[in-house]
Design a protein around this motif. Structure first.
Motif, mmCIF file in Angstrom:
data_model
loop_
_atom_site.group_PDB
_atom_site.id
_atom_site.type_symbol
_atom_site.label_atom_id
_atom_site.label_comp_id
_atom_site.label_asym_id
_atom_site.label_seq_id
_atom_site.Cartn_x
_atom_site.Cartn_y
_atom_site.Cartn_z
ATOM 1 N N ASP A 1 22.518 64.249 50.833
ATOM 2 C CA ASP A 1 22.353 63.652 52.164
ATOM 3 C C ASP A 1 21.798 64.675 53.141
ATOM 4 O O ASP A 1 22.087 65.878 53.029
ATOM 5 C CB ASP A 1 23.694 63.127 52.700
ATOM 6 N N SER A 2 21.014 64.165 54.113
ATOM 7 C CA SER A 2 20.368 65.087 55.052
ATOM 8 C C SER A 2 20.555 64.705 56.520
ATOM 9 O O SER A 2 20.192 65.474 57.402
ATOM 10 C CB SER A 2 18.858 65.156 54.760
ATOM 11 N N SER A 3 21.127 63.533 56.786
ATOM 12 C CA SER A 3 21.296 63.135 58.189
ATOM 13 C C SER A 3 22.459 63.883 58.818
ATOM 14 O O SER A 3 23.510 64.041 58.185
ATOM 15 C CB SER A 3 21.572 61.632 58.289
ATOM 16 N N PRO A 4 22.317 64.285 60.088
ATOM 17 C CA PRO A 4 23.437 64.942 60.766
ATOM 18 C C PRO A 4 24.407 63.926 61.398
ATOM 19 O O PRO A 4 25.399 64.324 62.003
ATOM 20 C CB PRO A 4 22.733 65.746 61.874
ATOM 21 N N MET A 5 24.138 62.607 61.235
ATOM 22 C CA MET A 5 24.816 61.616 62.060
ATOM 23 C C MET A 5 26.123 61.049 61.495
ATOM 24 O O MET A 5 26.671 60.090 62.046
ATOM 25 C CB MET A 5 23.852 60.461 62.385
ATOM 26 N N GLY A 6 26.625 61.632 60.419
ATOM 27 C CA GLY A 6 27.933 61.241 59.902
ATOM 28 C C GLY A 6 28.049 59.743 59.643
ATOM 29 O O GLY A 6 27.141 59.127 59.091
ATOM 30 N N ALA A 7 29.182 59.159 60.083
ATOM 31 C CA ALA A 7 29.463 57.749 59.783
ATOM 32 C C ALA A 7 28.456 56.804 60.442
ATOM 33 O O ALA A 7 28.318 55.648 60.028
ATOM 34 C CB ALA A 7 30.875 57.400 60.241
ATOM 35 N N TYR A 8 27.757 57.267 61.460
ATOM 36 C CA TYR A 8 26.786 56.411 62.152
ATOM 37 C C TYR A 8 25.454 56.356 61.391
ATOM 38 O O TYR A 8 24.612 55.494 61.634
ATOM 39 C CB TYR A 8 26.573 56.948 63.575
ATOM 40 N N SER A 9 25.266 57.269 60.454
ATOM 41 C CA SER A 9 23.977 57.404 59.761
ATOM 42 C C SER A 9 23.656 56.212 58.857
ATOM 43 O O SER A 9 24.470 55.806 58.029
ATOM 44 C CB SER A 9 24.007 58.678 58.913
ATOM 45 N N VAL A 10 22.454 55.688 59.017
ATOM 46 C CA VAL A 10 21.996 54.582 58.167
ATOM 47 C C VAL A 10 21.640 55.107 56.774
ATOM 48 O O VAL A 10 21.987 54.502 55.757
ATOM 49 C CB VAL A 10 20.780 53.876 58.819
ATOM 50 N N SER A 11 20.964 56.245 56.705
ATOM 51 C CA SER A 11 20.553 56.766 55.382
ATOM 52 C C SER A 11 21.770 57.167 54.552
ATOM 53 O O SER A 11 21.802 56.970 53.336
ATOM 54 C CB SER A 11 19.590 57.941 55.532
ATOM 55 N N ARG A 12 22.804 57.683 55.215
ATOM 56 C CA ARG A 12 24.033 58.025 54.474
ATOM 57 C C ARG A 12 24.717 56.765 53.969
ATOM 58 O O ARG A 12 25.263 56.737 52.859
ATOM 59 C CB ARG A 12 25.014 58.796 55.368
#
Ligand SMILES: Cc1cc2nc3c(=O)[nH]c(=O)nc-3n(C[C@H](O)[C@H](O)[C@H](O)COP(=O)(O)O)c2cc1C
Length: 207
Positions: A8-19
């Protein structure tokens, strides 16, 4: 038994769509691969080193001639390459940042593109050494960049990832992109937005 490397590469944690999408992929992959192993690599938490002159010199020094210091400089890169080599399948969550990939993902790619290890030059021609692997990219973009649209040429995410992983020898590459994720910041229903993507990603994981 198969091994999936989940990156995973998004910094947005639980809000991240890619995660969210990469988690959906892994969950369904596990259902179809009883006894399979999942290795996770969260690039936003990995403390990746940057490429330095010493790193380049070490990478281009033949293994048998490397000093202890050079081996230490390459240790993180060696570990990341080892994870890739051990994986049969790789799922990578990618957030579009400034029309490209997040800096941590670029940093990881710089660390896994290793001369003589993941690519080589044979008779002056590049040859990828990461063969026999399947990669699925789960991408989220704020805007939309569909093929043939006026904005398509602004999207450097898929073209870059296809180029670099092709260079490294991975020819089985699949992209699933959740475009228009910016709508979530303006009141769009998250479950409704994610539902068709979850279905498509579940099918990809089962393929
Ligand atoms: C630093 C940053 C840069 C972004 N740059 C773009 C961009 O160039 N184009 C775009 O369509 N969306 C852009 N976005 C929106 C993200 O692509 C969108 O929020 C997406 O959902 C990110 O994936 P994530 O939810 O997994 O973090 C950017 C978001 C951030 C935080």
């Amino acid at each position: 038994m198969s091994t999936l490397l989940h990156v995973d590469s998004s910094p947005m944690g639980a809000y991240s769509v890619s995660r969210h999408l990469s988690s959906t992929f892994t969950e369904h992959w596990q259902k179809g691969h009883a006894g399979g192993t999942v290795v996770t690599r969260d690039l936003s938490m990995s403390g990746l080193v940057s490429i330095t002159a010493a790193w380049v010199a070490a990478a281009y020094t033949p293994v048998e001639a490397r000093t202890e210091e050079q081996k230490a400089v390459l240790a993180q890169s060696d570990a990341l390459v080892g994870e890739l080599q051990a994986a049969d399948e790789i799922a990578i969550g990618v957030a579009m940042h400034n029309f490209g990939v997040p800096s941590v993902l670029k940093q990881w790619i710089d660390l896994i593109a290793r001369v003589g290890v993941t690519f080589a030059y044979v008779d002056g021609k590049p040859q990828g050494l990461l063969t026999g692997k399947k990669i699925t990219f789960l991408i989220a973009t704020g805007g939309t960049y569909g093929p043939g649209t006026a904005t398509a040429s602004l999207n450097f995410v898929e073209p870059y990832l296809k180029t670099i992983f092709g260079f490294l020898g991975v020819s089985d590459v699949t992209f699933h992109t959740a475009g228009g994720a910016a709508a979530l910041n303006y009141g769009a229903n998250r479950e409704e937005f994610l539902q068709p993507h979850d279905e498509a990603v579940a099918a990809l994981a089962a393929a």
